[in-house]
Design a protein around this motif. Sequence first.
Motif, mmCIF file in Angstrom:
data_model
loop_
_atom_site.group_PDB
_atom_site.id
_atom_site.type_symbol
_atom_site.label_atom_id
_atom_site.label_comp_id
_atom_site.label_asym_id
_atom_site.label_seq_id
_atom_site.Cartn_x
_atom_site.Cartn_y
_atom_site.Cartn_z
ATOM 1 N N GLY A 197 2.587 3.107 4.875
ATOM 2 C CA GLY A 197 2.872 3.013 3.626
ATOM 3 C C GLY A 197 1.938 3.229 2.339
ATOM 4 O O GLY A 197 0.976 2.378 2.306
ATOM 5 N N MET A 198 2.216 4.417 1.531
ATOM 6 C CA MET A 198 1.412 4.654 0.568
ATOM 7 C C MET A 198 1.988 4.881 -0.842
ATOM 8 O O MET A 198 3.165 4.359 -0.819
ATOM 9 N N THR A 199 1.297 5.380 -1.722
ATOM 10 C CA THR A 199 2.097 5.023 -2.977
ATOM 11 C C THR A 199 3.672 5.868 -3.104
ATOM 12 O O THR A 199 4.460 5.133 -3.671
ATOM 13 N N HIS A 200 3.686 6.794 -2.492
ATOM 14 C CA HIS A 200 5.136 7.494 -2.487
ATOM 15 C C HIS A 200 5.943 7.052 -1.256
ATOM 16 O O HIS A 200 7.103 7.229 -1.292
ATOM 17 N N ASP A 201 5.581 6.334 -0.398
ATOM 18 C CA ASP A 201 6.463 5.858 0.640
ATOM 19 C C ASP A 201 6.486 4.412 1.133
ATOM 20 O O ASP A 201 6.892 3.976 2.508
ATOM 21 N N PHE A 202 5.847 3.622 0.182
ATOM 22 C CA PHE A 202 5.841 2.092 0.719
ATOM 23 C C PHE A 202 7.142 1.528 0.895
ATOM 24 O O PHE A 202 7.272 0.552 1.856
ATOM 25 N N ALA A 203 8.005 1.653 0.005
ATOM 26 C CA ALA A 203 9.388 1.139 0.239
ATOM 27 C C ALA A 203 9.895 1.363 1.734
ATOM 28 O O ALA A 203 10.270 0.552 2.514
ATOM 29 N N GLU A 204 9.979 2.850 1.999
ATOM 30 C CA GLU A 204 10.520 3.016 3.340
ATOM 31 C C GLU A 204 9.542 2.328 4.434
ATOM 32 O O GLU A 204 9.945 2.087 5.458
ATOM 33 N N ALA A 205 8.292 2.256 4.194
ATOM 34 C CA ALA A 205 7.306 1.742 5.291
ATOM 35 C C ALA A 205 7.898 0.088 5.167
ATOM 36 O O ALA A 205 7.942 -0.331 6.488
ATOM 37 N N ILE A 206 8.189 -0.551 4.100
ATOM 38 C CA ILE A 206 8.301 -2.075 4.214
ATOM 39 C C ILE A 206 9.737 -2.066 5.123
ATOM 40 O O ILE A 206 10.003 -2.943 5.794
ATOM 41 N N ALA A 207 10.709 -1.195 4.823
ATOM 42 C CA ALA A 207 12.065 -1.273 5.465
ATOM 43 C C ALA A 207 11.751 -1.063 7.009
ATOM 44 O O ALA A 207 12.591 -1.774 7.665
ATOM 45 N N ALA A 208 11.016 -0.325 7.474
ATOM 46 C CA ALA A 208 10.676 0.021 8.790
ATOM 47 C C ALA A 208 9.634 -1.006 9.435
ATOM 48 O O ALA A 208 9.409 -0.946 10.778
ATOM 49 N N GLY A 209 9.100 -2.248 8.572
ATOM 50 C CA GLY A 209 8.425 -3.220 9.307
ATOM 51 C C GLY A 209 7.175 -3.148 9.097
ATOM 52 O O GLY A 209 6.313 -3.975 9.649
ATOM 53 N N ALA A 210 6.707 -2.149 8.119
ATOM 54 C CA ALA A 210 5.234 -2.261 7.975
ATOM 55 C C ALA A 210 4.861 -3.689 7.392
ATOM 56 O O ALA A 210 5.211 -4.479 6.780
ATOM 57 N N THR A 211 3.568 -4.070 8.006
ATOM 58 C CA THR A 211 2.844 -5.397 7.529
ATOM 59 C C THR A 211 1.577 -5.133 6.645
ATOM 60 O O THR A 211 1.308 -5.983 5.808
ATOM 61 N N HIS A 212 0.896 -3.801 6.769
ATOM 62 C CA HIS A 212 -0.312 -3.640 5.769
ATOM 63 C C HIS A 212 0.005 -2.287 5.020
ATOM 64 O O HIS A 212 0.040 -1.263 5.584
ATOM 65 N N LEU A 213 -0.061 -2.502 3.937
ATOM 66 C CA LEU A 213 0.212 -1.212 3.102
ATOM 67 C C LEU A 213 -0.852 -0.776 2.261
ATOM 68 O O LEU A 213 -1.870 -1.636 2.143
ATOM 69 N N ARG A 214 -1.194 0.593 2.527
ATOM 70 C CA ARG A 214 -2.270 1.051 1.902
ATOM 71 C C ARG A 214 -2.109 2.025 0.637
ATOM 72 O O ARG A 214 -1.657 3.118 0.881
ATOM 73 N N ILE A 215 -2.176 1.302 -0.452
ATOM 74 C CA ILE A 215 -1.847 2.060 -1.659
ATOM 75 C C ILE A 215 -2.997 2.227 -2.717
ATOM 76 O O ILE A 215 -3.636 1.434 -3.013
ATOM 77 N N GLY A 216 -3.045 3.579 -3.097
ATOM 78 C CA GLY A 216 -4.137 3.949 -4.009
ATOM 79 C C GLY A 216 -3.774 4.270 -5.158
ATOM 80 O O GLY A 216 -3.633 3.302 -6.104
ATOM 81 N N SER A 217 -3.223 5.648 -5.530
ATOM 82 C CA SER A 217 -3.115 6.096 -6.997
ATOM 83 C C SER A 217 -2.220 5.311 -7.889
ATOM 84 O O SER A 217 -2.342 5.175 -9.032
ATOM 85 N N ALA A 218 -1.047 4.598 -7.242
ATOM 86 C CA ALA A 218 0.010 3.821 -8.162
ATOM 87 C C ALA A 218 -0.974 2.798 -8.651
ATOM 88 O O ALA A 218 -0.443 2.360 -9.846
ATOM 89 N N ILE A 219 -1.904 2.199 -8.229
ATOM 90 C CA ILE A 219 -2.663 1.373 -8.717
ATOM 91 C C ILE A 219 -3.853 1.823 -9.327
ATOM 92 O O ILE A 219 -4.142 1.347 -10.539
ATOM 93 N N THR A 220 -4.894 2.724 -8.886
ATOM 94 C CA THR A 220 -5.873 2.930 -9.442
ATOM 95 C C THR A 220 -5.827 4.105 -10.442
ATOM 96 O O THR A 220 -6.720 4.395 -11.199
#
Length: 236
Positions: free
Chosen positions: A206-229
């Motif tokens: 799960g990154m900036t553009h796909d973290f919601a899909e990753a969470i739906a699929a069971g992700a536990t560790h999200l790696r998010i950059g540009s949406a925050i920085t």
Amino acid sequence: MSNEQAGIAALGERLERVRAGIADAAGAAGRSADELTLIVVTKFHPASLVRDLAELGVRDVGENRHQEAQEKSAELADLDLNWHFIGQLQTKKARQAARYAHAIHSIDRERLVDALDGFEDPERPDRTIDAFLQINLTDDPGRGGVAPDGIEGLAERVLASPLLRLRGVMAVAPIEEEAASAFARLAGYSDRVRSLAPEADAISAGMTHDFAEAIAAGATHLRIGSAITGNRPDPR
Ligand SMILES: *Cc1c(COP(=O)(O)O)cnc(C)c1O
């Protein structure tokens, strides 16, 4: 307000917006946001931005290039941060990365584990590093990650390592595929790892553009950059 204060305020707003997005996606998936670790990816940004993030309560940061991660972690050694290494790691740099890395998300070959195993920290002999097996979700061997048929062998190798603690799997969704279907495959690979090591139940996705899909699929560790920085500066 000074420019610097305005910068921190904007950073704080983006961070809150992403945290709210994570909470929404978790709610929609019937999961609790407490199960999720947000790793803010700070690659190419200066150490000062990482310091600002720490001031805003961020504890986990992600970097994808060894030299940059080494420099920033040294400069920010006064902060209590967990450095997550998320990029391709050269075998010859592995032991250096072991000095600062709390976690390595890009374990993709046994030779890398061999190299890491030579590392000993005289000050903290019992220290371990969290390890995620990076899995290639494409058919192109040039992309990062172990091919799916190598998962069990690599997992066994990490389980035999005194330094690494196998936490689970990691992947980047291929651009040419719907994130949801790619992450569904990743969840299946996670099941295979858990059948060897039940405690290795983490999924780094799960990154900036796909973290919601990753969470739906069971992700536990999200790696998010540009949406925050904000947008990344060009690499140095
Ligand atoms: C850069 C990077 C991210 C963050 O990407 P954004 O799209 O900026 O959120 C996550 N994972 C890896 C492996 C990366 O290299």
